[in-house]
Design a protein around this motif. Structure first.
Motif, short mmCIF file in Angstrom:
data_model
loop_
_atom_site.label_atom_id
_atom_site.label_comp_id
_atom_site.label_asym_id
_atom_site.label_seq_id
_atom_site.Cartn_x
_atom_site.Cartn_y
_atom_site.Cartn_z
N LEU A 89 6.03 10.51 5.55
CA LEU A 89 6.40 9.10 5.75
C LEU A 89 6.90 8.91 7.17
O LEU A 89 7.60 9.76 7.73
N SER A 90 6.56 7.77 7.77
CA SER A 90 7.06 7.48 9.11
C SER A 90 8.58 7.29 9.05
O SER A 90 9.15 7.03 7.99
N GLU A 93 9.50 3.86 7.67
CA GLU A 93 9.41 3.74 6.21
C GLU A 93 10.63 4.37 5.54
O GLU A 93 11.16 3.84 4.56
N GLN A 94 11.06 5.52 6.07
CA GLN A 94 12.19 6.22 5.46
C GLN A 94 13.50 5.47 5.64
O GLN A 94 14.31 5.39 4.71
N LEU A 96 13.79 2.21 6.12
CA LEU A 96 13.67 1.00 5.32
C LEU A 96 13.92 1.27 3.84
O LEU A 96 14.58 0.50 3.15
N GLU A 97 13.39 2.40 3.37
CA GLU A 97 13.51 2.76 1.95
C GLU A 97 14.98 2.85 1.54
O GLU A 97 15.39 2.33 0.50
N ARG A 100 16.48 -0.74 1.49
CA ARG A 100 15.95 -1.55 0.40
C ARG A 100 16.52 -1.15 -0.95
O ARG A 100 16.68 -1.98 -1.85
N ARG A 107 11.96 -7.06 4.53
CA ARG A 107 11.79 -6.12 5.65
C ARG A 107 12.27 -6.73 6.97
O ARG A 107 12.97 -6.08 7.76
N SER A 131 7.38 4.25 14.15
CA SER A 131 6.01 4.50 13.68
C SER A 131 5.64 5.98 13.71
O SER A 131 4.58 6.37 13.25
#
Length: 200
Positions: A89-90, A93-94, A96-97, A100, A107, A131
């Motif tokens: 995972l970028s 993404e990590q 943000l996860e 969230r 986002r 990214s």
């Protein structure tokens, strides 16, 4: 009957306080820190005692309640960030996860906070970093990313388990100073686990 791994451990942390647990390898430091998060291996069980967070017993909490504690209230930075970061995972993404999971905003609302935190830990080209993937960074940069991840939710307690062991001396000092500055700004208590007494 099994053998006791950690015995007679008793400590208390106030907001903004830093407490160091120092001991040689195998002395039970990591086991104690994982017990605070209730992340000990399945083969390990608690024989006595309790762990209280703002007067609430962590051992009285169910899994749903624990998930609400891990991250927003108690965060952890491990010795080797590659074991905590997901290689497929970028970085974006990590990060943000984690947000969230606890703050269900869109986002677009999370991104300014993520960019600001990456800059705060000394990482400048934030768009490129978000990214990219974990293997594209040095150990020092990965540890800064992990600290940014841990501090995004402004936890009450940060557990840092040998956070600079894999880094050279100059980078160790930079990472430690940056981590402690961040925790001071947020009033975060720090439980610092190490075998390195001079660093502590």
């Amino acid at each position: 009957a099994g053998k006791l791994v950690v015995r007679n451990a008793s400590l208390q942390l106030a907001a903004g306080e830093i407490v160091g647990i120092v001991g040689e390898s195998g002395s039970g430091k990591t086991m104690l820190s994982r017990a605070v998060m209730r992340l000990t291996p399945h083969a390990i069980s608690r024989s006595a005692g309790d762990i209280l967070l703002d007067g609430q017993s962590l051992y009285a909490m169910n899994e749903r309640q624990l998930r609400a504690v891990r991250g927003p209230r108690v965060a952890m930075v491990f010795q080797e960030p590659m074991t905590s970061l997901t290689p497929t995972l970028s970085i974006g993404e990590q990060l943000l996860e984690g947000l969230r999971m606890h703050l269900p905003q869109a986002r677009e609302e999370h991104m300014p906070r993520i960019h600001a935190m990456l800059e705060r830990v000394g990482l400048r080209d934030t768009q490129r970093i978000l990214s990219a993937f974990p293997h594209e960074f040095s150990g020092g940069m990965r540890q800064r990313i992990m600290i940014a991840s841990a501090m995004l939710l402004r936890p009450a307690l940060l557990i840092a388990d040998e956070p600079t062991t894999a880094l050279d001396a100059v980078v160790q000092r930079e990472v430690m100073e940056m981590m402690l500055e961040l925790t001071r700004e947020n009033g975060t208590a720090v439980l610092l686990i190490s075998h390195d007494l001079p660093m502590v």
